[in-house]
Design a protein around this motif. Sequence first.
Motif, PDB file in Angstrom:
ATOM      1  N   ALA A  37      -5.762 -67.823 -17.972  1.00  0.00           N
ATOM      2  CA  ALA A  37      -5.445 -66.708 -17.355  1.00  0.00           C
ATOM      3  C   ALA A  37      -3.943 -67.023 -16.789  1.00  0.00           C
ATOM      4  N   LEU A  89       1.693 -87.565  -8.603  1.00  0.00           N
ATOM      5  CA  LEU A  89       1.378 -88.670  -8.931  1.00  0.00           C
ATOM      6  C   LEU A  89       2.120 -89.827  -8.939  1.00  0.00           C
ATOM      7  N   ARG A 119       2.768 -71.497  -7.363  1.00  0.00           N
ATOM      8  CA  ARG A 119       1.681 -72.176  -7.680  1.00  0.00           C
ATOM      9  C   ARG A 119       1.238 -71.542  -8.904  1.00  0.00           C
ATOM     10  N   SER A 161       3.619 -76.833 -16.419  1.00  0.00           N
ATOM     11  CA  SER A 161       4.730 -77.347 -15.987  1.00  0.00           C
ATOM     12  C   SER A 161       5.318 -78.607 -17.036  1.00  0.00           C
ATOM     13  N   MET A 193      -1.062 -65.969 -14.403  1.00  0.00           N
ATOM     14  CA  MET A 193      -0.959 -64.853 -13.375  1.00  0.00           C
ATOM     15  C   MET A 193       0.482 -65.369 -13.069  1.00  0.00           C
ATOM     16  N   ARG A 216       3.153 -77.281  -9.282  1.00  0.00           N
ATOM     17  CA  ARG A 216       2.807 -77.108  -7.938  1.00  0.00           C
ATOM     18  C   ARG A 216       2.995 -78.119  -6.885  1.00  0.00           C
ATOM     19  N   VAL A 265      -4.643 -76.712 -15.904  1.00  0.00           N
ATOM     20  CA  VAL A 265      -5.761 -76.038 -15.552  1.00  0.00           C
ATOM     21  C   VAL A 265      -5.793 -75.057 -16.395  1.00  0.00           C
ATOM     22  N   HIS A 325     -11.495 -62.424 -14.238  1.00  0.00           N
ATOM     23  CA  HIS A 325     -10.667 -62.028 -15.373  1.00  0.00           C
ATOM     24  C   HIS A 325     -11.642 -61.588 -16.349  1.00  0.00           C
ATOM     25  N   ILE A 358      -2.187 -92.106 -16.462  1.00  0.00           N
ATOM     26  CA  ILE A 358      -1.115 -93.138 -15.569  1.00  0.00           C
ATOM     27  C   ILE A 358      -1.962 -93.701 -14.511  1.00  0.00           C
ATOM     28  N   MET A 379       0.818 -69.778 -12.865  1.00  0.00           N
ATOM     29  CA  MET A 379       1.242 -70.539 -13.906  1.00  0.00           C
ATOM     30  C   MET A 379       2.599 -69.924 -14.279  1.00  0.00           C
ATOM     31  N   GLU A 424      -0.648 -87.487 -21.134  1.00  0.00           N
ATOM     32  CA  GLU A 424      -1.413 -86.569 -20.633  1.00  0.00           C
ATOM     33  C   GLU A 424      -2.926 -87.335 -20.594  1.00  0.00           C
TER      34      GLU A 424
HETATM   35  C1  LIG Z   1      -9.577 -72.930  -9.757  1.00  0.00           C
HETATM   36  C2  LIG Z   1      -8.183 -72.696  -9.959  1.00  0.00           C
HETATM   37  C3  LIG Z   1      -8.022 -71.352 -10.690  1.00  0.00           C
HETATM   38  C4  LIG Z   1      -6.827 -70.943 -10.675  1.00  0.00           C
HETATM   39  N1  LIG Z   1      -6.387 -69.676 -11.337  1.00  0.00           N
HETATM   40  C5  LIG Z   1      -5.382 -69.443 -11.780  1.00  0.00           C
HETATM   41  C6  LIG Z   1      -5.126 -68.144 -12.525  1.00  0.00           C
HETATM   42  O1  LIG Z   1      -6.019 -67.552 -12.575  1.00  0.00           O
HETATM   43  N2  LIG Z   1      -3.836 -67.872 -13.072  1.00  0.00           N
HETATM   44  C7  LIG Z   1      -2.547 -68.715 -12.544  1.00  0.00           C
HETATM   45  O2  LIG Z   1      -1.752 -68.334 -13.067  1.00  0.00           O
HETATM   46  N3  LIG Z   1      -2.750 -69.757 -11.764  1.00  0.00           N
HETATM   47  C8  LIG Z   1      -3.962 -70.157 -11.543  1.00  0.00           C
HETATM   48  N4  LIG Z   1      -4.265 -71.253 -10.889  1.00  0.00           N
HETATM   49  C9  LIG Z   1      -2.964 -72.000 -10.331  1.00  0.00           C
HETATM   50  C10 LIG Z   1      -2.264 -72.669 -11.735  1.00  0.00           C
HETATM   51  O3  LIG Z   1      -3.444 -73.034 -12.435  1.00  0.00           O
HETATM   52  C11 LIG Z   1      -1.837 -74.179 -11.116  1.00  0.00           C
HETATM   53  O4  LIG Z   1      -1.212 -73.983  -9.954  1.00  0.00           O
HETATM   54  C12 LIG Z   1      -1.107 -74.740 -12.228  1.00  0.00           C
HETATM   55  O5  LIG Z   1      -1.823 -74.835 -13.529  1.00  0.00           O
HETATM   56  C13 LIG Z   1      -0.361 -75.835 -11.870  1.00  0.00           C
HETATM   57  O6  LIG Z   1       0.537 -76.376 -13.064  1.00  0.00           O
HETATM   58  P1  LIG Z   1       0.852 -77.970 -12.982  1.00  0.00           P
HETATM   59  O7  LIG Z   1       1.672 -78.045 -14.528  1.00  0.00           O
HETATM   60  O8  LIG Z   1       1.751 -78.177 -11.702  1.00  0.00           O
HETATM   61  O9  LIG Z   1      -0.405 -78.844 -12.815  1.00  0.00           O
HETATM   62  P2  LIG Z   1      -1.831 -78.742 -13.731  1.00  0.00           P
HETATM   63  O10 LIG Z   1      -2.165 -77.488 -14.575  1.00  0.00           O
HETATM   64  O11 LIG Z   1      -2.739 -79.433 -12.712  1.00  0.00           O
HETATM   65  O12 LIG Z   1      -1.369 -79.841 -14.928  1.00  0.00           O
HETATM   66  C14 LIG Z   1      -1.355 -81.387 -14.498  1.00  0.00           C
HETATM   67  C15 LIG Z   1      -1.430 -81.953 -15.667  1.00  0.00           C
HETATM   68  O13 LIG Z   1      -1.438 -83.462 -15.287  1.00  0.00           O
HETATM   69  C16 LIG Z   1      -2.247 -84.067 -15.967  1.00  0.00           C
HETATM   70  N5  LIG Z   1      -2.416 -85.426 -15.128  1.00  0.00           N
HETATM   71  C17 LIG Z   1      -2.792 -85.662 -13.979  1.00  0.00           C
HETATM   72  N6  LIG Z   1      -3.117 -86.912 -13.580  1.00  0.00           N
HETATM   73  C18 LIG Z   1      -2.793 -87.529 -14.552  1.00  0.00           C
HETATM   74  C19 LIG Z   1      -2.566 -88.675 -14.742  1.00  0.00           C
HETATM   75  N7  LIG Z   1      -2.907 -89.762 -13.823  1.00  0.00           N
HETATM   76  N8  LIG Z   1      -2.228 -89.409 -16.090  1.00  0.00           N
HETATM   77  C20 LIG Z   1      -2.144 -88.412 -17.173  1.00  0.00           C
HETATM   78  N9  LIG Z   1      -1.925 -87.335 -16.671  1.00  0.00           N
HETATM   79  C21 LIG Z   1      -2.259 -86.930 -15.610  1.00  0.00           C
HETATM   80  C22 LIG Z   1      -3.522 -83.231 -15.932  1.00  0.00           C
HETATM   81  O14 LIG Z   1      -4.693 -83.876 -16.640  1.00  0.00           O
HETATM   82  C23 LIG Z   1      -3.178 -81.988 -16.157  1.00  0.00           C
HETATM   83  O15 LIG Z   1      -3.140 -81.742 -17.590  1.00  0.00           O
HETATM   84  C24 LIG Z   1      -5.585 -71.714 -10.552  1.00  0.00           C
HETATM   85  C25 LIG Z   1      -5.796 -72.938 -10.038  1.00  0.00           C
HETATM   86  C26 LIG Z   1      -7.036 -73.682  -9.872  1.00  0.00           C
HETATM   87  C27 LIG Z   1      -7.310 -74.856  -9.349  1.00  0.00           C
END
Ligand SMILES: Cc1cc2nc3c(=O)[nH]c(=O)nc-3n(C[C@H](O)[C@H](O)[C@H](O)COP(=O)(O)OP(=O)(O)OC[C@H]3O[C@@H](n4cnc5c(N)ncnc54)[C@H](O)[C@@H]3O)c2cc1C
Length: 419
Positions: A53, A166, A376, A18, A55, A363, A45, A225, A129, A378, A37
């Motif tokens: 992967a 956060l 949730r 995101s 999805m 998410r 993730v 996968h 952060i 990707m 970051e």
């Molecule tokens: C174990 C697992 C398996 C999954 N498998 C799949 C799959 O196979 N396919 C799929 O599509 N989805 C999968 N998902 C779901 C998907 O990966 C997540 O829902 C998605 O990545 C969320 O995207 P996001 O950008 O909201 O958050 P995230 O991907 O969690 O990214 C958040 C970012 O914020 C950064 N961040 C957090 N706190 C701070 C801070 N204090 N300071 C600076 N940076 C910070 C983190 O380091 C991270 O880079 C899986 C999730 C998990 C946990």
Amino acid sequence: MWTPDQKYDVVVAGAGPSGLAAAIAAARSGARTLLVEQSARPGGVSVSGGCPAFMGCAMGGRQLISGIGEELVRRLGRRGAAMLKRSFRRDFADGPILEDIVSSEDEIALESNRMLAEAGVDLLAYCTIYGCARTDRRITRVDAFCAGENLQFSAPMFVDCTGDALLAHLSGLTLVSAGSDERMTKTVLIRVCNLQPFTVAEMKERFQQIRSSFPFPAQDALMLHPSGLHGDFLLNITLIDGDSFAPGDLTRMDRELREQIPIILDWLRKHIPEFRECSLVATAPRIGLRNGRQLVGRECIRCCDLDEGTPVDDPIAVGTRSYGGHGTTNFTQAWAKMNNGCRGIPYGALLSPECDNYVVGGRAISIEPRAITAIRLMAQCFATGQAAGTIAALAALQGAFPQYPDLKRALLAQHLLLQ
Ligand SMILES: Cc1cc2nc3c(=O)[nH]c(=O)nc-3n(C[C@H](O)[C@H](O)[C@H](O)COP(=O)(O)OP(=O)(O)OC[C@H]3O[C@@H](n4cnc5c(N)ncnc54)[C@H](O)[C@@H]3O)c2cc1C
């Protein structure tokens, strides 16, 4: 490159799917954009959680991945650095995408860095952060720690793509978090090689027949996968419950999950002939957290909306209508629903009723915790991130959140699917 005297229109926190899309969209919309970051590389993730992967890319013969997420996977495809998950084809870059996509952490991070640079985003990695100041209805400052220095960022607009809202938490905005029955398992993903050939569907069925002896009974579904390399698979098979917001519990969970790995590999070698010679290639650097906190937004996506498919007047991206899965006592909770089809994600799910310069993507958008599966994956996180970055850029440049017709025009021009 970030320097202390730079001025930004938009600060994006977190560079997962995101945040990556949010920062690129904001910069392409003309906003001077900083992306902060904590890890070394963008990808969230998909990179730092060991899960390359994507999805949610397609459903029922319809492509759902669009906008910047689609651009990323097509760029990976053009370099032969990704493949379709089911058919194992690498020649998908110029055709419709009707399956999920797998790549590798290194390729995703590399291509993401290139896209950020091309868009003119300043990325500040290795930067955590830890604070956020808010006066009345505006965030005034974000505090971070990087390379031994305390840093402060201010900007007209902030985008929260940290996965667990956060910035909202640190600035005291109202949040909701999953109850014990709604929490999803935490997992350390593992990659194994040297597996003999099998078909994934048949292997999943076989697991069902023998799983009564699996050492961790809550794991009643085999999730894996292909990595694209011969006999090499990503296994989503460790699991634990716990509170990721309780200091100390993350460490406990991480240790216990890593203790599960040799036990599980021994069991697989013993019970499944194709795993007999398997070896561990890698484990994810961090625990994967599926569901944590969500913003209580101007509009909340509810399970009943997904069940009924209630029309959305102001969609900014497309989610699915199913929810549940990854339960802590078994995979499918009693309340889980497999509704067919898609539903638009409303504009108001990205905005807080308490703050005028905050937008959330990924998410942590406003949704009932039980319903989070609908947004949730990707492909959907790229999309809500892209919308959040566009909203923030327009708001920073115009001084107020965009009216929906203007936002819709901007999102459609960026090839984002809205319905
Ligand atoms: C174990 C697992 C398996 C999954 N498998 C799949 C799959 O196979 N396919 C799929 O599509 N989805 C999968 N998902 C779901 C998907 O990966 C997540 O829902 C998605 O990545 C969320 O995207 P996001 O950008 O909201 O958050 P995230 O991907 O969690 O990214 C958040 C970012 O914020 C950064 N961040 C957090 N706190 C701070 C801070 N204090 N300071 C600076 N940076 C910070 C983190 O380091 C991270 O880079 C899986 C999730 C998990 C946990």
